[in-house]
Each structure stands twice: as structure tokens, then as C-alpha cells.
Design a protein around this motif. Structure first.
Motif, PDB file in Angstrom:
ATOM      1  N   GLY A  69      27.429  33.529  12.130  1.00  0.00           N
ATOM      2  CA  GLY A  69      26.359  34.747  11.972  1.00  0.00           C
ATOM      3  C   GLY A  69      26.206  34.869  10.576  1.00  0.00           C
ATOM      4  N   ILE A  70      26.159  34.227   9.483  1.00  0.00           N
ATOM      5  CA  ILE A  70      25.777  34.340   8.349  1.00  0.00           C
ATOM      6  C   ILE A  70      24.380  35.029   7.993  1.00  0.00           C
ATOM      7  CG2 ILE A  70      25.044  32.093   7.719  1.00  0.00           C
ATOM      8  CD1 ILE A  70      26.492  32.408   4.951  1.00  0.00           C
ATOM      9  N   VAL A  71      24.428  36.149   7.149  1.00  0.00           N
ATOM     10  CA  VAL A  71      23.104  36.631   6.733  1.00  0.00           C
ATOM     11  C   VAL A  71      22.537  36.445   5.169  1.00  0.00           C
ATOM     12  CG1 VAL A  71      23.338  38.496   8.465  1.00  0.00           C
ATOM     13  CG2 VAL A  71      24.332  38.800   6.147  1.00  0.00           C
ATOM     14  N   ASP A  72      23.661  36.304   4.378  1.00  0.00           N
ATOM     15  CA  ASP A  72      23.345  35.881   3.193  1.00  0.00           C
ATOM     16  C   ASP A  72      24.409  34.912   2.587  1.00  0.00           C
ATOM     17  OD1 ASP A  72      25.285  37.502   2.359  1.00  0.00           O
ATOM     18  OD2 ASP A  72      24.161  39.092   1.775  1.00  0.00           O
ATOM     19  N   PHE A  73      24.227  34.410   1.224  1.00  0.00           N
ATOM     20  CA  PHE A  73      25.361  33.354   0.895  1.00  0.00           C
ATOM     21  C   PHE A  73      25.156  33.578  -0.764  1.00  0.00           C
ATOM     22  CE2 PHE A  73      26.751  29.296  -0.421  1.00  0.00           C
ATOM     23  CZ  PHE A  73      28.192  29.155   0.350  1.00  0.00           C
ATOM     24  N   THR A  74      26.198  33.326  -1.484  1.00  0.00           N
ATOM     25  CA  THR A  74      26.165  33.108  -2.858  1.00  0.00           C
ATOM     26  C   THR A  74      26.874  31.683  -3.205  1.00  0.00           C
ATOM     27  OG1 THR A  74      26.626  35.475  -3.203  1.00  0.00           O
ATOM     28  CG2 THR A  74      26.867  34.058  -4.990  1.00  0.00           C
ATOM     29  N   PHE A  75      26.097  30.974  -3.686  1.00  0.00           N
ATOM     30  CA  PHE A  75      26.555  29.577  -4.249  1.00  0.00           C
ATOM     31  C   PHE A  75      27.262  29.640  -5.296  1.00  0.00           C
ATOM     32  CE2 PHE A  75      22.689  28.970  -1.702  1.00  0.00           C
ATOM     33  CZ  PHE A  75      22.636  27.863  -1.039  1.00  0.00           C
ATOM     34  N   PRO A  76      28.464  28.796  -5.013  1.00  0.00           N
ATOM     35  CA  PRO A  76      29.459  28.609  -6.261  1.00  0.00           C
ATOM     36  C   PRO A  76      28.738  27.837  -7.297  1.00  0.00           C
ATOM     37  CG  PRO A  76      30.134  27.326  -4.376  1.00  0.00           C
ATOM     38  CD  PRO A  76      28.996  28.126  -3.963  1.00  0.00           C
ATOM     39  N   LYS A  77      29.116  28.160  -8.613  1.00  0.00           N
ATOM     40  CA  LYS A  77      28.388  27.567  -9.796  1.00  0.00           C
ATOM     41  C   LYS A  77      28.745  25.956  -9.937  1.00  0.00           C
ATOM     42  CE  LYS A  77      31.844  28.709 -13.244  1.00  0.00           C
ATOM     43  NZ  LYS A  77      32.066  29.419 -14.404  1.00  0.00           N
ATOM     44  N   ASN A  78      29.796  25.440  -9.391  1.00  0.00           N
ATOM     45  CA  ASN A  78      30.052  24.125  -9.509  1.00  0.00           C
ATOM     46  C   ASN A  78      29.368  23.198  -8.501  1.00  0.00           C
ATOM     47  OD1 ASN A  78      31.471  24.290 -12.131  1.00  0.00           O
ATOM     48  ND2 ASN A  78      33.463  24.968 -10.788  1.00  0.00           N
TER      49      ASN A  78
END
Length: 813
Positions: free
Chosen positions: A350-359
Motif C-alpha cells: 500500500g505504499i504511497v510515497d518512497f524516498t530512494f537511498p543515495k547508494n
């Protein structure tokens, strides 16, 4: 005396081993025992003497034990010797009718299948002397006592499988339990695992359907054995668990089907197996260990109430479908240490947003597949690749921003994203893959940047709202069904670099009215693969006009792949174009050269305004019959063997016809010379032979054969089919010769000559002279007739008169 009693101690060991082996044949059981004795309740019990000669093992007799209660004595006497009872033997009470059994405090071992399948067995005591419970010893029994004695060290595989005991106590002396040892013990509700058990074997407590609480004491290191053994508590509705600080590993499916609501894994846990907490139907939150480096495949799959996940720094890899089915899980924070993601890592949640890790440098295959709550997403510049089906079926994704640094887009990356209305495609991408945006039914406009060279099959198939698609000049190929089903698309501009457009490319574009194909050279149209049959690039029932460059309309109209358009018309373009010369795929007898190079079959491109020099080379035995340009014979316009198309501004079709070189027919008559005539191979030649006044035809030969009889009434002769260089010769006779003074018929005389100058004279009576004179009166040869065939050999070419009695003949050699 029994045989076993006569054996030595070593042989007794062998006999004991044999006594435990049984077989079923014709419904009978083979058995063996050393002696039997009745206990104090007069129940006969059977024994085997152990190798030490001082102890015995309880075994089976000819029939199952059928007493309700049996008490095994500590000692038993036989033949005047007392033995200590130390073991319950293999299969001794298997499938028996005993309900209660009392074991003496001398028993150290209960062997394989000792009480297996004894459904009547309910009560048993475990003596303090007991050290080992072997494989399946109590499997499928109804014993209620699970209080195992202190001193017990080993419980082997399936020892209590399916037993009905309502409680279980594992002594601290226990050092090993085998796989499935307590599997399906469905009445156990709580459990403490002692620390001496370093490793808990596979499926040890699987299917204990009332087990809700477990305490694992300090010392236990592993639940299951690396890398594949696990399922220790599979199917146990655990609600509470206490982990020790010594535990480092929990194997595959170890807690599948539990009832935990919250889980905090201690930081000493270094590794989890696949599906470790899958099907945790009540789990709401989980905190993973800081010592872990990987979340394994399916670790929390099918956890429908999962809301909160804490993934600590140090995790480098996320396995596939780790939270699949967690429809309430709206936020997942991946640590900066993450570098690797497996297939469908966050799919179906049910994810609504996501922050991508820098690596992280890529988005894995199916990573967000079926994430229906995802509406907007900005991909950071660190992402260089989006793999196959990464956002497939994200049906509510309205907006996504792709970074200009993106280099690779995988197949079906945004397939079925039905709410996506527009998307930016970065210029670093060199090709649009298969089904990249297929069935994005809300997509209205797409601009494909310069640099992209190929659009693969199904890329925009089913984009029913797409009204505008801008293709780049860098594009070189358009695959089959690229825009199939784009019902709203009305016009399309295709630039001249597109050298391949597959069949079916425009199938299902029902509203398309104009296609501007800025290419005079026909693109290749190979047949698409699989179920797509061989047919044109657009269906014949279209309402589309194909616009092509000036000078190329006939080429498109004649092509089976392009002639199905409703209209094909020419238009002028400001840009310089290439034009094509079309050549036959095969020629007999020679080749066509273009600007000095052999033109192989098919199409050759030339820049607009070029001068094109066309020449031919004939094979040995052939010559050029005709050079054809657009169907016109231009052979007469060739200069120095070449024809030039100047300032090319249209498509041309070039062909050549070669013929075999002719044979030479040499005509020899008495006319002062020969005449050579060219005759096509296998052709014929017809001539009329007209003698000079005062002469008539004597003989006609073709290649040395007399064919005089084949002359028509008007002296016409037709050769047979000529298959080599040939010679036609005629000799004439003087009509004014005096023949009345001779005694023989001079009309029967015939004169012929061959290529070597041999003159043959027939019909002259023996003894008469025959002479040959040159036209200047010189005697060239003479002979006295032999009455058969006379021969005079001429040494020089020329015209000769052959004089016979009463007749003169004119020949040429």
C-alpha cells in the motif's frame, strides 16, 4: 537351548542387530527374541540379551502386546541368571493395544518406533535414567505426559510426531532434538527451549496449532540449519516469544503462520531465512536486527495488517516480494546502505510515497508492481536504470518524473499505468523497450527525445487516449504493433532516418487520417514474429492518407506492404532526401554496376541531387541486350558503355537483359568470298540460293552433310537449330556445258568441297580426266577418275572451276 544363548559376545551383538529387523510378507511378521518371562501381573514380555551379556532389551513376540497395562521390571531372570532391563527395543510395542505402561528406572534408551502408532497408549512415565528417545519412538500415540526427565540428552527425528501430550517440558540436559521431533503435537500451548540445544532442527514444532508462547533460553544459536532448513515453528499461532542474546539465525519459514502483532528482533540476529515471517496475519509492526545485511525473499509476505517496518542501517540487499500483500503498509524507509534490490521488492503493497537511498543506482524488476496507492513519484538523479515491469499496474500513478541521467528503461516498465497522462522521457535513453507504456489508457501526449533510435514492439499499444506522439529524427526503426490500438491518434510524422517499419505497425489506429513518411527510400517491412501473419503495415479498411516525398509515390503504390493505404500522395520537403534505385535480385548472364560497384538485388540509397552512373558487365558467352530504366530501354543512350541518371530527385527501377552470344554461320558460295552471319544460339537461318545466269545449283552442304534435297522449289533452305559455329556451302554447275558428245549421264555428277580444301567428285566414269582450274586459268589439280569418288586437294583459298567430261562446276574454298 536357544541359539542366541550359545553365541559369543561378539555374535550376540550381531544377533541383537538382526533381532530388530522385521519384514511383512503375506500378512505375517518375522520376529526373534532370546527368551520371554512373565511380569508380576502375569503378562508375558519378550527380551533380547544385549552384547554385554548382563542387560536386556524389551522386544516383540509372535503377537502384539494386548494387555491394558504393562509394567516393565527392572530385572528379569533366565536360566539362573539375572539381567537388568535397559532399553525398549525397536518396534517392541508398535501398533500395540497397551493403554498404560510403567518403565523401570533402569531404562536408558527407547529405540526406533518402540511405541509408534499405539493409539491406545495414553499413560507412560519417563524414568530418570532415560538418555535417548530414538526416531518415531512415540509418533502417532495419545500419550498425555510430555514432562521429559532431567538427564535426557537426545530426542531423535519425529520421536513425538503427532503425539497428543497436552504439555511439554524439555530438560536442561537436552543437547539435541531431531527434525519434526514434536511436529503436529497439537495440544501444546507453551514451551521453553533450554540453552543446551544450540540448534533447533527443521520442523521441530511445525503444526503445533495451540502453541502461543515460546521462551528460548540463552545458549540457543540457531532455529534451523543453514542454508535451507527451517520451518521450526511453521503453523504455530505464536503470540509471544522471547529471544536469547545468543541466537544468530532463524531459518526459512521459521515462523510462518504466527499470530504476532509486534516483533522486535534482537540485534544479535544476523540472518533470516526465506519467508521467515510470511503469512503473519496479525502482524502490525516489525523491527529488523541491526546485525543483518539482507532482508530475504518473502520475509513478510502476506502480512495484511502490517503497517510499520523498521529497516536499520547496514541492510545492503532487499529480496523479492519482502512485503507482498501488505496493503496497509504505506511508507517504507530504506537505509542509505542499500545497494541491491531483487524482483518485486515492494510489489503489491500500500505504499504511497518512497524516498530512494543515495547508494541505489537502479529500480529493480517489478519493484513497485501493483502498488495501487502510489500516485506521484520523483526518481532521483542517482537512478541510472529502471528494470522490467518496475511500475507495472500502478493504476493510480498520475505523475512520474524521470531523471535526465536515466540510461535504461526496461520492458513493460509502466505497463497498465492507466492514470498516467504524460511522462518525460530522458534523452540518454537510446531505445524504448517492448510494452514500455502499453495499455496506459490515460496517456495523452508523448514526446520522444532526439537520441532514441528504436521503438520496440507494443511500446504504446493500447494507449487509447494518445492523441499526439512526437517522434525524433534520430529514430531508425519502428517495430510491429508499436501504436496498435491507439484509437485517438489522428496524425503521425515519421522522419527519413526510419529505415525499418515492421508490418502491423499501425494496426488498430482507427482514427488515424494522415501519416507523413518523410522517406523516399521504402523502409524495410519484415514480417513480425509469432502470431502476426504476413500482411501490410496498415489494415486495408483504413481512412488514412500516406504522404511521401515527391518522386517516390509509385514505389509505395507498387509495394505489397504499403499499397493498402486509402491514398498515397506526394508532397515536397525542404530537407534534402535520399532516393532509391531498385535492382532485380537475380540476373542471368551479367551484372549491373552503380558508380563502379556491383549492385546487388534490392534497394540502394543515394543522396538527392547525385549523379548515378550505371553500367553493366556480361559473363563469358553473354552480351547486353537491353538496359532498362523505369521500364524504358536506354541502351541506345549509353555512352562508353554507361548510362547516367543526373541530379537524382526520384526513385528509379533499373534492370538489364543479357543474351547468350550468337554462333557464326559461314556461307560459302562461288561469289568471290564468304559471308559470316550471327545466329542466336539454338536459332535457325533461312536463305534463298540464286545461281548466276547460265549456272544452276549442284550441291548444298551444311556442316559437311549434303542437304541439297531439302531445298524448296524456290531454292530456299532453312538450317536446323544451330548449336555451334557452322558452315553452309553451295557448288554450281555450268548449264551451257556440252554433254551431248559423251557416252554417260553427266547430270549425275556431284561436286563438294570441305573446310580443308578437299574436293570430292562423284559420278564420273572411270578413266576420264577431272581437272581443277583457278579463275585465272591456272591448273590447280587433276586426277583420272576411278569410277567411284575422286579427290583433288586445293592448296589455296579461292574460286575454282572443276572440269569433268561434259560438265564444268564452280566452287569456293
Amino acid at each position: 537351548m536357544k541359539l542366541n544363548q550359545l553365541l559369543s559376545a561378539n555374535l550376540r551383538a550381531m544377533a541383537l542387530g538382526l533381532s530388530g529387523i522385521f519384514a511383512v510378507a503375506n500378512g505375517l511378521m518375522a520376529f526373534g527374541y532370546d527368551f520371554s518371562a512373565k511380569n508380576k501381573l502375569e503378562v508375558e514380555i519378550f527380551y533380547n540379551i544385549n552384547p554385554d551379556g548382563n542387560t536386556v532389551t524389551v522386544t516383540y513376540g509372535a503377537e502384539k502386546y494386548n494387555a491394558t497395562s504393562i509394567e516393565i521390571p527392572q530385572t528379569v531372570s533366565h536360566d539362573g541368571k539375572e539381567y537388568t532391563v535397559t532399553a525398549i527395543g525397536q518396534r517392541a510395542f508398535e501398533n500395540s493395544f497397551v493403554r498404560d505402561i510403567v518403565l523401570p528406572n533402569t531404562i536408558t534408551e527407547i529405540q526406533n518406533y518402540a511405541f509408534a502408532a499405539s493409539k491406545s497408549l495414553v499413560n507412560i512415565n519417563y524414568p530418570a535414567s532415560l538418555k535417548n528417545i530414538r526416531r518415531d519412538a512415540f509418533s502417532y500415540t495419545n500419550i498425555t505426559n510430555g514432562i521429559l526427565p532431567e538427564g535426557l540428552e537426545v530426542v531423535e527425528e519425529s520421536a513425538f510426531y503427532g503425539a497428543a501430550m497436552d504439555s511439554l517440558y524439555l530438560p536442561k540436559t537436552l543437547i539435541s532434538i531431531g527434525k519434526s521431533s514434536f511436529e503436529r503435537c497439537q495440544n501444546i500451548s507453551n514451551l521453553t527451549i533450554p540453552g543446551n540445544l544450540k540448534i533447533i532442527s527443521k520442523s521441530a514444532f511445525t503444526g503445533c496449532t495451540k502453541l502461543t508462547s515460546v521462551t528460548i533460553e540463552e545458549g540457543v544459536e540457531s532455529l534451523g540449519v543453514r542454508p535451507y532448513d527451517g520451518t521450526v515453528f511453521t503453523g504455530c499461532p505464536l503470540k509471544e516469544i522471547k529471544f536469547p542474546s545468543t541466537l544468530t539465525y532463524m531459518g526459512p519459514s521459521c515462523f510462518t503462520g504466527n499470530k504476532f502483532t509486534e516483533l522486535v528482533l534482537p540485534d544479535n540476529i544476523k540472518e533470516l531465512g526465506t519467508s521467515c515471517f510470511a503469512n503473519s496475519s496479525e502482524l502490525e509492526s516489525i523491527v529488523f536486527s541491526k546485525s543483518m545485511t539482507e532482508l530475504p525473499n518473502f520475509v513478510c509476505e502476506s502480512c495484511p495488517k502490517l503497517i510499520t517496518v523498521t529497516i536499520p542501517e547496514g541492510i545492503k540487499k532487499i529480496g523479492m516480494n519482502v512485503f507482498k500483500g501488505a496493503s496497509l503498509l504505506s511508507h517504507v524507509n530504506f537505509p542509505e546502505s542499500l545497494t541491491e534490490i531483487e524482483t518485486a521488492a515492494l510489489g503489491h503493497i500500500g505504499i504511497v510515497d518512497f524516498t530512494f537511498p543515495k547508494n541505489l543506482t537502479y529500480i529493480g524488476s517489478q519493484m513497485f508492481e501493483n502498488c495501487e496507492n502510489l500516485t506521484e513519484l520523483v526518481i532521483p538523479s542517482t537512478i541510472k536504470e529502471i528494470k522490467n515491469s518496475a511500475f507495472s499496474r500502478c493504476s493510480n500513478l498520475r505523475k512520474i518524473t524521470l531523471p535526465e541521467e536515466l540510461e535504461v528503461l526496461g520492458n513493460s516498465a509502466f505497463q497498465y499505468c492507466s492514470s498516467l497522462t504524460d511522462v518525460n522521457i530522458p534523452a540518454n535513453i537510446k531505445e524504448l523497450p517492448e510494452s514500455a507504456f502499453s495499455d496506459c489508457s490515460g496517456l495523452q501526449k508523448i514526446v520522444i527525445p532526439e537520441g532514441i533510435t528504436e521503438i520496440k514492439r507494443y511500446a504504446f499499444m493500447g494507449c487509447s487516449s494518445l492523441t499526439d506522439i512526437e517522434l525524433p529524427k534520430s529514430l531508425t526503426m519502428i517495430r510491429a504493433t508499436v501504436i496498435s490500438g491507439c484509437k485517438s491518434l489522428r496524425n503521425l510524422i515519421i522522419h527519413q532516418n526510419v529505415s525499418l517499419i515492421e508490418q502491423h505497425a499501425f494496426d488498430g489506429c482507427e482514427a488515424i487520417e494522415e501519416i507523413h513518411l518523410q522517406r523516399a527510400v521504402l523502409p524495410e517491412s519484415p514480417m513480425a514474429q509469432g502470431w502476426l501473419v504476413n500482411r501490410p503495415v496498415i489494415n486495408a479498411d483504413n481512412n488514412c492518407t500516406l504522404y511521401v516525398p515527391k518522386g517516390s509515390v509509385e514505389s509505395y503504390q507498387e509495394s505489397q506492404y504499403w499499397n493498402s493505404f486509402k491514398n498515397i500522395v506526394e508532397e515536397e520537403y525542404a530537407e534534402a532526401l535520399n532516393y532509391q534505385l531498385s535492382f532485380p535480385y537475380s540476373l542471368t548472364g551479367g551484372q549491373i554496376l552503380v558508380n563502379g560497384e556491383v549492385a546487388k538485388g534490392g534497394i540502394k540509397e543515394f543522396e538527392m541531387g547525385s549523379d548515378i552512373v550505371i553500367s553493366t558487365t556480361a559473363k563469358d558467352g553473354y552480351h547486353l541486350r537491353a538496359l532498362l530504366v523505369n521500364g524504358k530501354d536506354v541502351t541506345a543512350e549509353m555512352e562508353d558503355g554507361s548510362y547516367t541518371i543526373r541530379n537524382i530527385d526520384a526513385n528509379y527501377t533499373v534492370d538489364a537483359e543479357f543474351a547468350e552470344n550468337p554462333f557464326i554461320l559461314s556461307l560459302f558460295m562461288a561469289n568471290g568470298g564468304s559471308l559470316d552471319v550471327d545466329v542466336e544460339k539454338r536459332g535457325t537461318f533461312t536463305c534463298v540460293i540464286v545461281p548466276e545466269e547460265g549456272w544452276k545449283i549442284n550441291t548444298v552442304t551444311f556442316n559437311g552433310s549434303d542437304v541439297t534435297s531439302e531445298l524448296t522449289e524456290d531454292n530456299r533452305y532453312t538450317t536446323p537449330a544451330i548449336t555451334r559455329n557452322s558452315v553452309l556451302r553451295v557448288t554450281f554447275e555450268d548449264m551451257n556445258s556440252a554433254i551431248g558428245s559423251i557416252d554417260y549421264d553427266a547430270t549425275s555428277v556431284k561436286v563438294t568441297v570441305d573446310n580443308g580444301g578437299e574436293v570430292r567428285i562423284e559420278g564420273v566414269e572411270a578413266g576420264n580426266p577431272v581437272r581443277a582450274y583457278s579463275v585465272d586459268g591456272r591448273l590447280a589439280g587433276q586426277v583420272t577418275s576411278n569410277g567411284d569418288v575422286d579427290v583433288i586437294n586445293l592448296s589455296q583459298h579461292g574460286i575454282y572451276l572443276i572440269q569433268t567430261p561434259g560438265k564444268t562446276f564452280k566452287i569456293q574454298y
